[in-house]
Design a protein around this motif. Structure first.
Motif, mmCIF file in Angstrom:
data_model
loop_
_atom_site.group_PDB
_atom_site.id
_atom_site.type_symbol
_atom_site.label_atom_id
_atom_site.label_comp_id
_atom_site.label_asym_id
_atom_site.label_seq_id
_atom_site.Cartn_x
_atom_site.Cartn_y
_atom_site.Cartn_z
ATOM 1 N N THR A 226 0.804 -1.221 0.000
ATOM 2 C CA THR A 226 0.000 0.000 0.000
ATOM 3 C C THR A 226 0.832 1.265 0.000
ATOM 4 O O THR A 226 0.319 2.342 -0.265
ATOM 5 C CB THR A 226 -0.924 0.028 1.232
ATOM 6 N N GLY A 227 2.099 1.157 0.338
ATOM 7 C CA GLY A 227 2.942 2.335 0.414
ATOM 8 C C GLY A 227 2.843 3.049 1.743
ATOM 9 O O GLY A 227 3.513 4.044 1.979
ATOM 10 N N LYS A 228 2.006 2.555 2.651
ATOM 11 C CA LYS A 228 1.878 3.186 3.965
ATOM 12 C C LYS A 228 2.977 2.701 4.905
ATOM 13 O O LYS A 228 3.659 3.493 5.530
ATOM 14 C CB LYS A 228 0.497 2.912 4.547
ATOM 15 N N LYS A 229 3.136 1.406 5.022
ATOM 16 C CA LYS A 229 4.218 0.857 5.838
ATOM 17 C C LYS A 229 5.359 0.369 4.963
ATOM 18 O O LYS A 229 6.517 0.549 5.291
ATOM 19 C CB LYS A 229 3.706 -0.299 6.700
ATOM 20 N N ILE A 230 5.010 -0.270 3.882
ATOM 21 C CA ILE A 230 6.018 -0.817 2.968
ATOM 22 C C ILE A 230 5.648 -0.403 1.557
ATOM 23 O O ILE A 230 4.542 -0.651 1.100
ATOM 24 C CB ILE A 230 6.065 -2.355 3.041
ATOM 25 N N CYS A 231 6.584 0.242 0.863
ATOM 26 C CA CYS A 231 6.317 0.604 -0.528
ATOM 27 C C CYS A 231 7.196 -0.189 -1.484
ATOM 28 O O CYS A 231 6.953 -0.224 -2.680
ATOM 29 C CB CYS A 231 6.449 2.098 -0.770
ATOM 30 N N GLY A 232 8.201 -0.863 -0.970
ATOM 31 C CA GLY A 232 9.058 -1.697 -1.792
ATOM 32 C C GLY A 232 9.604 -2.844 -0.986
ATOM 33 O O GLY A 232 9.767 -2.743 0.228
ATOM 34 N N SER B 102 4.973 -0.703 -4.648
ATOM 35 C CA SER B 102 3.576 -0.293 -4.630
ATOM 36 C C SER B 102 3.217 0.454 -5.916
ATOM 37 O O SER B 102 4.083 0.934 -6.638
ATOM 38 C CB SER B 102 3.288 0.578 -3.406
ATOM 39 N N VAL B 103 1.939 0.515 -6.167
ATOM 40 C CA VAL B 103 1.429 1.229 -7.338
ATOM 41 C C VAL B 103 1.627 2.720 -7.119
ATOM 42 O O VAL B 103 1.343 3.244 -6.039
ATOM 43 C CB VAL B 103 -0.070 0.916 -7.556
ATOM 44 N N THR B 104 2.122 3.390 -8.125
ATOM 45 C CA THR B 104 2.316 4.830 -8.058
ATOM 46 C C THR B 104 2.079 5.429 -9.427
ATOM 47 O O THR B 104 2.322 4.776 -10.438
ATOM 48 C CB THR B 104 3.724 5.201 -7.552
ATOM 49 N N ARG B 105 1.584 6.635 -9.451
ATOM 50 C CA ARG B 105 1.386 7.319 -10.730
ATOM 51 C C ARG B 105 2.631 8.089 -11.145
ATOM 52 O O ARG B 105 2.766 8.479 -12.282
ATOM 53 C CB ARG B 105 0.208 8.281 -10.636
ATOM 54 N N GLY B 106 3.516 8.314 -10.204
ATOM 55 C CA GLY B 106 4.701 9.117 -10.489
ATOM 56 C C GLY B 106 5.894 8.271 -10.890
ATOM 57 O O GLY B 106 6.333 7.416 -10.125
ATOM 58 N N PRO B 107 6.461 8.499 -12.077
ATOM 59 C CA PRO B 107 7.609 7.701 -12.515
ATOM 60 C C PRO B 107 8.851 7.897 -11.640
ATOM 61 O O PRO B 107 9.625 6.966 -11.452
ATOM 62 C CB PRO B 107 7.858 8.169 -13.951
ATOM 63 N N LEU B 108 9.028 9.077 -11.070
ATOM 64 C CA LEU B 108 10.188 9.297 -10.201
ATOM 65 C C LEU B 108 10.055 8.539 -8.886
ATOM 66 O O LEU B 108 11.036 8.020 -8.359
ATOM 67 C CB LEU B 108 10.399 10.787 -9.945
ATOM 68 N N HIS B 109 8.829 8.476 -8.349
ATOM 69 C CA HIS B 109 8.603 7.731 -7.116
ATOM 70 C C HIS B 109 8.832 6.240 -7.367
ATOM 71 O O HIS B 109 9.496 5.560 -6.574
ATOM 72 C CB HIS B 109 7.191 7.984 -6.594
ATOM 73 N N ARG B 110 8.320 5.727 -8.486
ATOM 74 C CA ARG B 110 8.529 4.321 -8.869
ATOM 75 C C ARG B 110 10.035 4.048 -8.980
ATOM 76 O O ARG B 110 10.544 3.065 -8.447
ATOM 77 C CB ARG B 110 7.846 4.017 -10.194
ATOM 78 N N GLN B 111 10.736 4.935 -9.668
ATOM 79 C CA GLN B 111 12.177 4.771 -9.853
ATOM 80 C C GLN B 111 12.888 4.726 -8.505
ATOM 81 O O GLN B 111 13.759 3.881 -8.286
ATOM 82 C CB GLN B 111 12.730 5.913 -10.693
ATOM 83 N N GLN B 112 12.539 5.617 -7.583
ATOM 84 C CA GLN B 112 13.222 5.659 -6.279
ATOM 85 C C GLN B 112 12.972 4.379 -5.487
ATOM 86 O O GLN B 112 13.887 3.869 -4.834
ATOM 87 C CB GLN B 112 12.789 6.887 -5.475
ATOM 88 N N MET B 113 11.752 3.851 -5.557
ATOM 89 C CA MET B 113 11.469 2.593 -4.848
ATOM 90 C C MET B 113 12.332 1.465 -5.405
ATOM 91 O O MET B 113 12.905 0.675 -4.656
ATOM 92 C CB MET B 113 9.986 2.236 -4.952
ATOM 93 N N ILE B 114 12.424 1.384 -6.726
ATOM 94 C CA ILE B 114 13.234 0.354 -7.370
ATOM 95 C C ILE B 114 14.709 0.550 -7.028
ATOM 96 O O ILE B 114 15.411 -0.411 -6.682
ATOM 97 C CB ILE B 114 13.003 0.356 -8.894
ATOM 98 N N LEU B 115 15.183 1.785 -7.096
ATOM 99 C CA LEU B 115 16.589 2.064 -6.781
ATOM 100 C C LEU B 115 16.929 1.685 -5.341
ATOM 101 O O LEU B 115 18.023 1.181 -5.066
ATOM 102 C CB LEU B 115 16.920 3.535 -7.033
ATOM 103 N N HIS B 116 16.012 1.931 -4.427
ATOM 104 C CA HIS B 116 16.247 1.578 -3.028
ATOM 105 C C HIS B 116 16.446 0.066 -2.888
ATOM 106 O O HIS B 116 17.394 -0.387 -2.223
ATOM 107 C CB HIS B 116 15.085 2.057 -2.151
#
Length: 156
Positions: A48-54, A68-82
């Motif tokens: 859900t991105g509340k407790k765990i987003c990746g 987690s599902v996100t509409r923002g490509p930068l947020h998606r990228q940061q989760m993957i990079l982490h």
């Protein structure tokens, strides 16, 4: 974050020897070659991105990154990079890491994942180091002339 953790992240970043023209796909391919394992990225509404987003789950022959599902490509990228940063830092091999077997998703058909990182404490040294390395990787992507997610272009 203390200097020791910053130094660990910077050393890991420099040891990657990344090309000047970098994309997320090229970075993933580079880490796959380095680890000798395929990386699969899965977007799921189960996080859900509340407790765990990746979540990175090292399986027998593949590293799976759930985000987690996100509409923002930068947020998606940061989760993957982490999560990729955890791989680069080899947090699956760190003694004393907070790894535990857990059931995460129904698509795993009840399998117990042997080495999933429990994200109970976002302030841990492992998490802080991974996030700093993710920031370094994001900066490398932003400054690359090939990366389409160079958000500075939107503000010119």
């Amino acid at each position: 974050m203390d200097d020791r953790l910053r130094s660990l992240a910077m050393d890991a970043f420099l040891q990657l020897g990344l090309p000047t023209h970098l994309t997320l796909a090229l970075l993933i391919a580079h880490v796959e070659r380095t680890r000798g394992r395929r990386i699969v990225i899965v977007e799921t509404a189960k996080l859900t991105g509340k407790k765990i987003c990746g979540l990175w789950i090292p399986r027998e022959n593949v590293d799976v990154v759930y985000h987690s599902v996100t509409r923002g490509p930068l947020h998606r990228q940061q989760m993957i990079l982490h999560e990729i940063s955890h791989m680069i830092l080899r947090h699956d091999e760190v003694d004393g890491a907070t790894w535990q077997g857990i059931k995460v998703f129904q698509q795993l058909s009840g399998e117990v994942v042997a080495k999933a990182l429990a994200r109970g404490d976002f302030r841990s040294d492992l998490e802080a180091t991974a996030e700093h390395l993710a920031d370094l990787l994001a900066s490398a992507l932003r400054t690359s002339s090939k990366e389409i997610l160079s958000y500075e272009d939107y503000f010119e």
